[in-house]
Design an enzyme around this catalytic site. Structure first.
Site, PDB file in Angstrom:
ATOM      1  N   HIS A  82     108.151 -69.466 -34.768  1.00 27.87           N
ATOM      2  CA  HIS A  82     109.136 -70.545 -34.888  1.00 27.87           C
ATOM      3  C   HIS A  82     108.952 -71.519 -33.736  1.00 27.87           C
ATOM      4  O   HIS A  82     108.860 -71.109 -32.581  1.00 27.87           O
ATOM      5  CB  HIS A  82     110.559 -69.974 -34.851  1.00 27.87           C
ATOM      6  CG  HIS A  82     111.597 -71.034 -35.032  1.00 27.87           C
ATOM      7  ND1 HIS A  82     112.004 -71.461 -36.273  1.00 27.87           N
ATOM      8  CD2 HIS A  82     112.277 -71.786 -34.144  1.00 27.87           C
ATOM      9  CE1 HIS A  82     112.892 -72.424 -36.145  1.00 27.87           C
ATOM     10  NE2 HIS A  82     113.084 -72.643 -34.856  1.00 27.87           N
ATOM     11  N   ASP A 161     124.753 -69.703 -41.271  1.00 26.75           N
ATOM     12  CA  ASP A 161     124.049 -70.582 -40.320  1.00 26.75           C
ATOM     13  C   ASP A 161     123.929 -71.986 -40.902  1.00 26.75           C
ATOM     14  O   ASP A 161     124.050 -72.976 -40.180  1.00 26.75           O
ATOM     15  CB  ASP A 161     122.661 -70.025 -39.991  1.00 26.75           C
ATOM     16  CG  ASP A 161     121.854 -71.043 -39.196  1.00 26.75           C
ATOM     17  OD1 ASP A 161     122.237 -71.313 -38.055  1.00 26.75           O
ATOM     18  OD2 ASP A 161     120.879 -71.600 -39.733  1.00 26.75           O
ATOM     19  N   SER A 183     121.397 -69.227 -33.925  1.00 23.79           N
ATOM     20  CA  SER A 183     121.052 -69.890 -35.186  1.00 23.79           C
ATOM     21  C   SER A 183     119.609 -69.552 -35.584  1.00 23.79           C
ATOM     22  O   SER A 183     119.341 -69.090 -36.705  1.00 23.79           O
ATOM     23  CB  SER A 183     121.232 -71.407 -35.010  1.00 23.79           C
ATOM     24  OG  SER A 183     120.616 -72.114 -36.043  1.00 23.79           O
ATOM     25  N   LYS A 187     118.105 -66.360 -38.644  1.00 22.91           N
ATOM     26  CA  LYS A 187     117.197 -66.539 -39.780  1.00 22.91           C
ATOM     27  C   LYS A 187     115.941 -65.697 -39.598  1.00 22.91           C
ATOM     28  O   LYS A 187     115.482 -65.024 -40.511  1.00 22.91           O
ATOM     29  CB  LYS A 187     116.814 -68.025 -39.909  1.00 22.91           C
ATOM     30  CG  LYS A 187     117.973 -68.876 -40.401  1.00 22.91           C
ATOM     31  CD  LYS A 187     117.718 -70.354 -40.249  1.00 22.91           C
ATOM     32  CE  LYS A 187     117.891 -70.839 -38.858  1.00 22.91           C
ATOM     33  NZ  LYS A 187     118.183 -72.222 -38.630  1.00 22.91           N
TER      34      LYS A 187
END
Ligand code: URA
Length: 446
Positions: A82, A161, A183, A187
């Site tokens: 990410h 979220d 947040s 995920k």
């Protein structure tokens, strides 16, 4: 549940317990708590902060609002990456198929453009027909078949979220380390990962521009991941200049395709390989050493030079409804009607290519959203060949502008004039990959 009491406690510097967060977020997800109360609570969180335990409670409450992807029956390690977001950051488009081509499962769940930064989903959707809205079942089936899916947030994964994020976006409560960390990790941890690599950006093009805070963000997310059994590593990478050359959705998709064939810009290639090595170390549970890194980097390079990585991307595009011919012929991607060259106004050395102004201009040209329901124009943006430290002659092309009309080209020209600074001295160039952060600590690299 008496919500005003929770807001009051947070406002006065207290904290909510894990059970309270869970109950509150369950009620909110079910529509039984109004947005205005959650907005007030988010602002109290923003101003008062959340300690380590409370951030964990918030995260667990967010994860409990949805399900979890279980890929254990597929018998392969599951890893993801990410990025906190930057300008020209198209690494995910290259990395996901590349790591999948090295036999790991990559359930890459990404977001759309946010503020001045572009989003992986918008870049993927510039490929004609590409569908990012897969269900969890479709995602699982695709992972079993080709080892990678590139999707948006599904209604099943941390649904609260999505509501919280939309509220934060319009209540000036985005830039808060505990809220960002919970947040993102809600995920990522719901993907059922065996390892996660974070790319935390450093510099004026990042969301968080204070390097100390970038480090704090990395450390917070690493702790949340590790405490929940997901080994997590972060690389701190440069965002004081765009990554690669292309900025804008279809232009970035084309550059990513070139990178998958080994024909991309060097900085994009280097960040991709460094993050790929970290993902494979986690996937295979190999201890990081110079030798293990070199071997894994060579494996990734071979996946590129053999054509396997590009082929994997083609399979992903086809599986998700896109036109796979875009990999062999990027001219299939949508093209801007107005193209012009931006040239150097004087001779000298490029001091700076400031990314934030470029990212903002791409959004204003139509390449991002200024309102939630704006439709993104995939064609617009810039391809900037000027790099800090490079010597240039007067009149030499520094960038190409891709716009939908003359007004867009003017916006781009102005942004490039302000962003590309030419001087006479050799500037200090910050390291592309400045540090690696893991549960073991902080390691300076560059
Ligand atoms: N990206 C996210 O998913 N959440 C944030 O809070 C910030 C960036």
């Amino acid at each position: 549940m008496f919500v005003p009491g929770l807001i009051e406690r947070k406002r006065d510097g207290g904290s909510l317990t894990t059970a309270e967060w869970r109950e509150l977020l369950t009620q909110y997800a079910a529509g039984r708590v109004p947005d205005y109360q959650i907005s007030a609570l988010l602002m109290a969180c923003f101003l008062r902060g959340l300690a380590r335990e409370e951030t964990a409670g918030l995260l667990d409450g967010m994860m409990a609002s949805g399900g979890r992807l279980d890929l254990s029956q597929l018998g392969k390690p599951v890893v993801d990456k990410h990025s906190i977001g930057g300008v020209g950051d198209k690494v995910s488009l290259v990395l996901a198929p590349l790591v999948a081509a090295c036999d790991a499962l990559v359930p890459m769940m990404s977001g759309r453009g946010l503020g001045h930064t572009g989003g992986t989903l918008d870049k993927l959707e510039s490929i004609p027909g590409f569908r990012t809205g897969l269900s969890l079942e479709e995602t699982k089936a695709q992972l079993a078949k080709i080892g990678c899916a590139m999707i948006g947030q599904t209604p099943e994964i941390a649904p609260v979220d999505k509501k919280l994020y939309a509220l934060r976006d319009v209540t000036a409560t985005v830039e808060c380390i505990p809220l960002i960390s919970a947040s993102i990790m809600s995920k990522k941890l719901s993907e059922g990962l065996n390892g996660l690599v974070l790319d935390v950006k450093l510099g004026s093009g990042a969301f968080i521009t204070d390097p100390e805070k970038s480090r704090e963000l990395a450390e917070t997310m690493i702790r949340l991941g590790e405490d929940r059994g997901c080994p997590t590593v972060a690389l701190l990478t440069a965002m004081d200049r765009p990554l690669g050359r292309a900025c804008g959705n279809a232009l970035e998709a084309e550059e990513a395709i070139n990178a998958l064939k080994g024909e991309g810009p060097e900085d994009l290639h280097d960040v991709t390989i460094a993050e790929g090595v970290e993902m494979l170390l986690l996937a295979r549970m190999i201890a990081p050493s110079a030798k293990s890194r070199a071997a894994l980097a060579a494996e990734l390079e071979t996946a590129i030079t053999s054509g396997r990585a590009a082929e994997r991307f083609q399979q992903i595009i086809e599986a998700q409804g896109g036109n796979p011919a875009a990999v062999d012929d990027p001219a299939i991607l949508p093209q801007a009607p107005v193209v012009e060259v931006f040239a150097a106004s004087r001779a000298g050395i490029v001091q700076q290519v400031e990314p934030r102004a470029i990212g903002k201009a791409v959004v204003q040209m139509g390449g991002g959203r200024q309102k939630v329901d704006d439709v993104v124009d995939p064609t617009v943006g810039m391809v900037i060949s000027a790099r800090p430290g490079a010597k240039v002659e007067k009149g030499e092309p520094l960038a190409s502008i891709y716009a939908r009309d003359e007004a867009g080209a003017l916006l781009a020209r102005k942004a490039l004039q302000g962003s590309i600074v030419i001087g006479d001295r050799q500037p200090a160039i910050t390291a592309l990959i400045a540090a690696r952060v893991s549960a073991k600590g902080y390691e300076t690299l560059g």
